[in-house]
Scaffold this active site. Structure first.
Site, short mmCIF file in Angstrom:
data_model
loop_
_atom_site.label_atom_id
_atom_site.label_comp_id
_atom_site.label_asym_id
_atom_site.label_seq_id
_atom_site.Cartn_x
_atom_site.Cartn_y
_atom_site.Cartn_z
N GLY A 152 0.83 -1.20 0.00
CA GLY A 152 0.00 0.00 0.00
C GLY A 152 0.86 1.24 0.00
N GLY A 153 0.32 2.31 0.55
CA GLY A 153 1.02 3.59 0.58
C GLY A 153 2.34 3.51 1.31
N GLY A 202 23.72 12.37 -30.28
CA GLY A 202 23.22 12.93 -29.03
C GLY A 202 23.76 12.19 -27.82
N ALA A 203 24.00 10.88 -27.99
CA ALA A 203 24.51 10.09 -26.86
C ALA A 203 25.91 10.57 -26.47
CB ALA A 203 24.52 8.62 -27.21
C1 HXC Z 1 -2.48 -4.06 12.99
C2 HXC Z 1 -1.57 -5.99 12.14
C3 HXC Z 1 -1.50 -5.40 10.86
C4 HXC Z 1 -1.95 -4.06 10.70
C5 HXC Z 1 -0.72 -7.39 10.75
N1 HXC Z 1 -1.09 -7.23 12.01
N2 HXC Z 1 -0.97 -6.30 10.01
N3 HXC Z 1 -2.06 -5.32 13.19
N4 HXC Z 1 -2.44 -3.44 11.79
N5 HXC Z 1 -1.89 -3.40 9.53
C6 HXC Z 1 -0.97 -8.17 13.13
C7 HXC Z 1 -1.89 -9.37 12.97
O1 HXC Z 1 -3.17 -9.05 13.50
C8 HXC Z 1 -1.17 -10.40 13.83
O2 HXC Z 1 -1.42 -10.12 15.17
C9 HXC Z 1 0.28 -10.09 13.56
O3 HXC Z 1 0.32 -8.75 13.08
C10 HXC Z 1 0.89 -10.99 12.52
O4 HXC Z 1 0.06 -10.97 11.38
P1 HXC Z 1 -0.35 -12.30 10.60
O5 HXC Z 1 -1.51 -11.96 9.74
O6 HXC Z 1 -0.55 -13.42 11.58
O7 HXC Z 1 0.94 -12.60 9.77
P2 HXC Z 1 1.06 -13.17 8.31
O8 HXC Z 1 0.20 -14.38 8.16
O9 HXC Z 1 2.51 -13.33 8.05
O10 HXC Z 1 0.47 -12.04 7.34
C11 HXC Z 1 1.15 -10.80 7.25
C12 HXC Z 1 0.30 -9.80 6.45
C13 HXC Z 1 -1.12 -9.73 7.05
C14 HXC Z 1 0.26 -10.23 4.99
C15 HXC Z 1 1.02 -8.46 6.52
O11 HXC Z 1 -1.04 -9.56 8.46
C16 HXC Z 1 -1.94 -8.63 6.49
O12 HXC Z 1 -2.48 -8.75 5.37
N6 HXC Z 1 -2.03 -7.54 7.21
C17 HXC Z 1 -2.80 -6.37 6.79
C18 HXC Z 1 -2.05 -5.67 5.70
C19 HXC Z 1 -2.77 -4.43 5.21
O13 HXC Z 1 -3.80 -4.51 4.59
N7 HXC Z 1 -2.21 -3.31 5.54
C20 HXC Z 1 -2.72 -2.06 5.00
C21 HXC Z 1 -3.15 -1.21 6.08
S1 HXC Z 1 -3.56 0.35 5.32
P3 HXC Z 1 -1.43 -11.25 16.31
O14 HXC Z 1 -1.86 -10.53 17.53
O15 HXC Z 1 -2.36 -12.29 15.84
O16 HXC Z 1 -0.02 -11.74 16.38
C22 HXC Z 1 -2.06 1.03 4.97
C23 HXC Z 1 -2.12 2.40 4.34
C24 HXC Z 1 -0.80 3.10 4.44
O17 HXC Z 1 -1.07 0.51 5.22
C25 HXC Z 1 -0.87 4.39 3.69
C26 HXC Z 1 0.37 5.20 3.85
C27 HXC Z 1 0.27 6.52 3.13
#
Ligand code: HXC
Length: 502
Positions: free
Chosen positions: A165-166, A392-393
């Site tokens: 994402g971002g 040009g290069a």
């Molecule tokens: C809070 C999060 C989190 C998040 C993961 N966790 N991502 N907690 N916010 N964004 C936590 C999970 O709940 C879990 O907690 C622990 O981290 C490990 O995650 P798992 O899912 O068990 O690990 P894994 O299977 O390896 O998967 C990793 C992952 C997945 C692919 C990153 O967690 C995931 O898809 N997360 C969300 C990603 C996402 O959509 N992010 C975008 C957010 S918006 P526990 O307590 O169970 O250990 C964004 C916008 C930014 O980022 C813009 C900037 C300008």
């Protein structure tokens, strides 16, 4: 609750945190990844790490652990002070909340004050969902520092897990991105979203894996198979940015450069053999090795001093400059100039890549970046024309007209307004047409053009080249020439900032 009961509860709680952390560490290891601390141990000189703000914790009840998912601190790499943040995936998936962002931003400010490189070890689920938009603000504060400290301190991103994402825009704003094959991924939208929006099935590795970014998108500069290997690469790069004493210099092993060039001027060869034969032994660090392979860029040491090298690679696409090669070259020149690494151009180029795809894709704009980058670079800069430099290069790749300090050429090299084949078929068109044997006449006219107009002695006559040098003297001549302009100072006319074609 009496004191003994309170103590028991406390110990039970500690034990449960310990067990939970152990389980998370095991989960992290099972994915081929390591913990933030293990990574820091690999990256930094032994015993050099000092952590700051380790008691800064998130403001959410759910985030009980210390560190808020990121470790920040300072250490050394081969003696150079560096600032490092390491996202800790075992704490809330390394997700970025308010305090996490504040810690990184504070470290970036410290790095700028220290004039030290900042290295980010990224392994994060992105914005911490529980913290909502304050997490987004946190990203913004980091992006602002990435942009404002660009050219102030070198910024390196190492992607060691998800970066989606971002969140990808912080690494994208840094100078160099390192990635590990199979365990790290970077994309704006992940495979699931791509499937929903476009209907296409694609594996995460193909959409945003290290190999894809290294060879197709060009977003990533260095990749390796393991975390240990990639952190060693970061160490090598930081080490190369420091000079070594002349007594410690190992000259390249003695291959005659003359023998490395094919006698047939149309035959390709690997420019890297020439680079290795010119620079200090084992000092060449190639950047973006797999992207736009027709242009080779990287750092090396020449007589102990770090330089940036830009070279055409006749082995790939005859070394022609296409859009990707132009971007690769220009950005590297900008980095070297910002941080005062002298530039060496090894030139063997027949021109910019002809073709509809290139023209429609904006080759003009991309090529202009090369000219802009060189023309505004104030570091010492030298070009050596190995075999050909046309049109040009020739002008764009660090010619004297755009400010090169020295341009040298090897004997037999060609410098001309365009390649002899094209030029002869235009200016001798009538003679070729009228000839009873047009093919033979064309070949004769190409040879005539070569000797009359293209031989680099003509460019030397016009003072466009400072000397024709023997290939085997090149290293010696470069060491001398760079030493002559070591203290050179150039100032730009006053302006708010220039406007490089983007
Ligand atoms: C809070 C999060 C989190 C998040 C993961 N966790 N991502 N907690 N916010 N964004 C936590 C999970 O709940 C879990 O907690 C622990 O981290 C490990 O995650 P798992 O899912 O068990 O690990 P894994 O299977 O390896 O998967 C990793 C992952 C997945 C692919 C990153 O967690 C995931 O898809 N997360 C969300 C990603 C996402 O959509 N992010 C975008 C957010 S918006 P526990 O307590 O169970 O250990 C964004 C916008 C930014 O980022 C813009 C900037 C300008």
């Amino acid at each position: 609750m009496n004191r003994n009961q309170a103590m028991d509860t406390y110990l039970e709680k500690l034990q449960s945190i310990f067990n939970e952390e152990n389980a998370k560490r095991t989960k992290q290891h099972s994915k081929g990844k390591r913990t933030a601390q293990e990574r820091l141990d690999d990256l930094l000189d032994s015993g050099s790490w000092t952590e700051f703000q380790q008691f800064a914790a998130g403001n959410q009840d759910e985030i009980e652990q210390l560190n808020d998912g990121v470790l920040i601190g300072v250490g050394t790499i081969h003696g150079t002070k560096v600032c490092v943040f390491a996202q800790d995936f075992t704490v809330a998936g390394g997700s970025l909340g308010e305090i996490h962002a504040k810690k990184i931003a504070w470290l970036m400010d410290l790095a700028a004050d220290m004039k030290a490189p900042i290295i980010g070890l990224n392994d994060s689920g992105g914005a911490r969902i529980q913290e909502g938009i304050t997490a987004l603000e946190g990203y913004g504060s980091i992006f602002q520092r990435n942009a404002n400290y660009s050219g102030v301190i070198p910024q390196i991103s190492v992607i060691l897990g998800p970066c989606a994402g971002g969140a990808v825009y912080s690494p994208a704003l840094t100078d160099f991105i390192f990635m590990v094959e199979k365990t790290s991924q970077m994309f704006i939208t992940g495979p699931k979203v791509v499937k929903v929006i476009t209907g296409t099935d694609i594996a995460g590795e193909d959409l945003g894996g290290a190999s894809m970014h290294a060879s197709i998108s060009g977003n990533v500069h260095v990749i390796a198979k393991t975390e240990t290997d990639i952190l060693q690469e970061v160490r090598r790069l930081i080490c190369l940015w420091k000079p070594v004493k002349t007594e410690e210099v190992l000259a390249p092993k003695g291959t005659s450069l003359l023998t490395l060039l094919p006698t047939d001027s149309r035959k390709g060869y690997d420019i890297k053999t020439i680079i290795h034969s010119l620079v200090d032994q084992d000092s060449f660090f190639e950047v973006q090795k797999k992207f736009a392979r027709n242009m080779v860029i990287g750092f090396a040491r020449l007589n102990g001093k770090p330089i940036g090298i830009i070279s055409n690679n006749p082995k790939v696409m005859a070394g022609c400059i296409d859009m990707d090669a132009a971007d690769k070259c220009a950005r590297f020149v900008r980095f070297c100039d910002a941080f005062n690494y002298p530039l060496l151009v090894l030139e063997d180029v027949s021109g910019f890549m002809p073709g509809i795809k290139q023209e429609q894709g904006g080759l003009i704009r991309h090529g202009a970046k090369i000219i802009y980058a060189f023309a505004t670079a104030t570091v010492p800069r030298i070009t050596v024309i190995l075999r050909k430099a046309y049109g040009g290069a020739f002008v764009a790749l660090n010619s004297k007209a755009i400010g090169a300090d020295f341009v040298f050429a090897w004997p037999g090299s060609e410098v001309s307004v365009m390649g002899p084949e094209g030029a002869a078929s235009i200016i001798y068109a009538k003679e070729i047409q009228k000839s009873p044997n047009p093919d033979q006449m064309k070949q004769e006219k190409i040879s005539e053009y070569r000797s009359l107009y293209a031989d680099s002695y003509h460019a030397a006559n016009k003072a466009l080249i400072d000397d024709i040098i023997h290939p085997d003297d090149t290293r010696k001549r470069l060491i001398l020439a760079f030493s002559l302009v070591e203290k050179k100072q150039r100032n730009h006319p006053h302006r708010k900032h220039g406007n490089i074609p983007l």
